[in-house]
Motif scaffolding. Structure first.
Motif, PDB file in Angstrom:
ATOM      1  N   SER A   1      74.606  21.187  57.313  1.00 38.16           N
ATOM      2  CA  SER A   1      75.887  20.889  56.676  1.00 38.16           C
ATOM      3  C   SER A   1      75.760  21.024  55.158  1.00 38.16           C
ATOM      4  CB  SER A   1      76.347  19.470  57.028  1.00 38.16           C
ATOM      5  OG  SER A   1      77.385  19.038  56.161  1.00 38.16           O
TER       6      SER A   1
ATOM      7  N   GLU B   1      74.608  19.044  49.543  1.00 35.53           N
ATOM      8  CA  GLU B   1      75.105  18.709  48.202  1.00 35.53           C
ATOM      9  C   GLU B   1      74.767  17.263  47.849  1.00 35.53           C
ATOM     10  OE1 GLU B   1      78.977  21.035  46.703  1.00 35.53           O
ATOM     11  OE2 GLU B   1      79.330  19.836  48.493  1.00 35.53           O
ATOM     12  N   LYS B   2      74.970  16.348  48.797  1.00 41.19           N
ATOM     13  CA  LYS B   2      74.650  14.936  48.568  1.00 41.19           C
ATOM     14  C   LYS B   2      73.144  14.751  48.363  1.00 41.19           C
ATOM     15  CE  LYS B   2      78.825  13.154  49.160  1.00 41.19           C
ATOM     16  NZ  LYS B   2      79.563  12.406  48.102  1.00 41.19           N
TER      17      LYS B   2
ATOM     18  N   LYS C   1      75.106  29.604  48.659  1.00 43.30           N
ATOM     19  CA  LYS C   1      75.539  28.343  48.047  1.00 43.30           C
ATOM     20  C   LYS C   1      74.360  27.392  47.816  1.00 43.30           C
ATOM     21  CE  LYS C   1      78.780  27.338  51.076  1.00 43.30           C
ATOM     22  NZ  LYS C   1      79.915  26.607  51.719  1.00 43.30           N
TER      23      LYS C   1
ATOM     24  N   LEU D   1      75.408  11.045  56.038  1.00 43.94           N
ATOM     25  CA  LEU D   1      75.652  10.846  54.612  1.00 43.94           C
ATOM     26  C   LEU D   1      75.172   9.483  54.126  1.00 43.94           C
ATOM     27  CD1 LEU D   1      79.186  12.471  54.179  1.00 43.94           C
ATOM     28  CD2 LEU D   1      76.947  13.449  53.628  1.00 43.94           C
TER      29      LEU D   1
ATOM     30  N   LYS E   1      77.891  20.035  52.926  1.00 39.64           N
ATOM     31  CA  LYS E   1      78.307  18.775  52.303  1.00 39.64           C
ATOM     32  C   LYS E   1      77.122  17.815  52.204  1.00 39.64           C
ATOM     33  CE  LYS E   1      81.690  15.004  52.718  1.00 39.64           C
ATOM     34  NZ  LYS E   1      82.845  14.481  53.507  1.00 39.64           N
ATOM     35  N   THR E   2      76.337  17.741  53.259  1.00 40.19           N
ATOM     36  CA  THR E   2      75.158  16.862  53.243  1.00 40.19           C
ATOM     37  C   THR E   2      74.123  17.358  52.244  1.00 40.19           C
ATOM     38  OG1 THR E   2      75.515  16.348  55.573  1.00 40.19           O
ATOM     39  CG2 THR E   2      73.343  15.856  54.665  1.00 40.19           C
TER      40      THR E   2
END
Length: 360
Positions: free
Chosen positions: A103, A108-109, A147, A86, A105-106
């Motif tokens: 990932s 999205e970042k 997603k 991240l 979450k990654t």
């Protein structure tokens, strides 16, 4: 002085041969440069050559190396070869065009940062196929892609897997056909085309001529074969590639006839490693030479001596000792000991600032 010689002309010739062979089999490929450890002069010689125009992209697992590549040739497509942390997201967007991810979450970042930098960032999603390194679980594939397809600044261009790197799970036809079928499932479900089905590496190359690479696999990530001429599947030369691209030589700094056994109390405080050599009972002394590299530079077990007469006695932080037997032969102080290298030893030697790099 211990010297690693990198023949970039021979590496470029290997790249040209791989370009031809892979294009004949309708496979695109990424040149993996991890082994070169960001050495700028080597990069300049290789990536400015016209042969690179036929390579899909340049891949590395270090942001600093990809930054160097972009500084040399801004138009080259760069690929980050491991899921980003991240705290590296900003640099991944800045210096890489494509990244491998596992990932959400990654991702999205990455999407948020790409919007800030006014870019569209391309990703390949890595799938777990048995090697137990990076990759999302196969049962989660459709939910995961659903997603990421919604992220405006992320362009999902493919699916990939890693095989043969950690446990050594081989890239069999069964593994690769599964990957190809997952790609078809995603395309059918979401009505989107995946540009790259990335299931191959240097270890997979020998399977092409055997008909064991499904037609759906259209992208390889290749480092060892291009840079050393070898496939790790069998550690043998691949087709007509050169295996004399990178060589290592060390200088002899001492050569004397010495006792074959150490003299004194052996404690546990040593930092070196020794080999168990066997000698005839009547042999008390042999010639031994010391060369100018050690554990700080490379694991000596990943070097192959060209002269089979020499036997490893031991190695310490910055010196390595060989036994020459009862006859010192052609060797003297100032002579060189010559080695063949593999992927691991080359990477360690390239990364050592104590080893001279000679670029041809």
């Amino acid at each position: 002085m211990a010297t690693l010689t990198i023949n970039t002309k021979k590496i470029i010739d290997n790249i040209q041969k791989l370009n031809l062979y892979l294009s004949e089999n309708n496979i695109e490929w990424t040149l993996v440069t991890k082994m070169l450890c960001g050495h700028k002069e080597v990069f300049e010689n290789i990536i400015t050559d016209k042969s690179i125009k036929n390579v899909h992209s340049i891949g590395d697992s270090r942001i600093s190396n990809l930054k160097t590549i972009k500084e040399i040739s801004p138009k080259i497509v760069t690929m980050y070869l491991k899921p980003p942390t991240l705290n590296q997201v900003k640099n991944v967007i800045k210096y890489t065009d494509i990244s491998l991810n596992s990932s959400f979450k990654t991702i999205e970042k990455l999407n948020t940062e790409a919007e800030k930098q006014g870019k569209k960032h391309r990703i390949i999603v890595m799938i777990e196929m048995g090697e137990l390194r990076e990759g999302i679980l196969r049962e989660d594939i459709l939910i995961f892609y659903e997603k990421i397809f919604k992220l405006k600044n992320i362009e999902t261009i493919g699916i990939g897997t890693n095989l043969g790197c950690m446990y050594g799970v081989e890239p069999t036809y069964d593994k690769l056909i599964q990957l190809s079928l997952y790609a078809r499932l995603i395309e059918a479900r979401f009505n989107k085309k995946l540009e790259l089905i990335s299931g191959g590496s240097s270890i997979t190359l020998p399977l092409i001529s055997k008909g064991k690479v499904p037609k759906g696999i259209n992208h390889f990530r290749i480092g060892e074969a291009a840079l050393l001429g070898l496939s790790p599947l069998n550690n043998k030369k691949f087709r007509n590639l050169s295996t004399s691209t990178i060589e290592f030589n060390a200088d002899i700094l001492e050569l004397n006839k010495k006792e074959i056994e150490p003299d004194g109390i052996i404690g546990d405080g040593n930092v070196g490693h020794t080999s168990d050599l066997e000698f005839d009972e009547d042999i008390k002394k042999t010639y031994r030479c010391i060369v100018d590299f050690g554990q700080l530079d490379v694991d000596v077990n990943n070097l192959q001596l060209k002269d089979k007469k020499l036997q490893l006695v031991g190695t310490t932080s910055d010196m390595t000792v060989y036994d020459l037997g009862k006859d010192k032969g052609k060797y003297s102080v100032g002579s060189q000991v010559h080695y063949m290298v593999n992927y691991t030893s080359t990477t360690r030697l390239m990364n050592s600032r104590y080893i001279t790099k000679k670029i041809i």
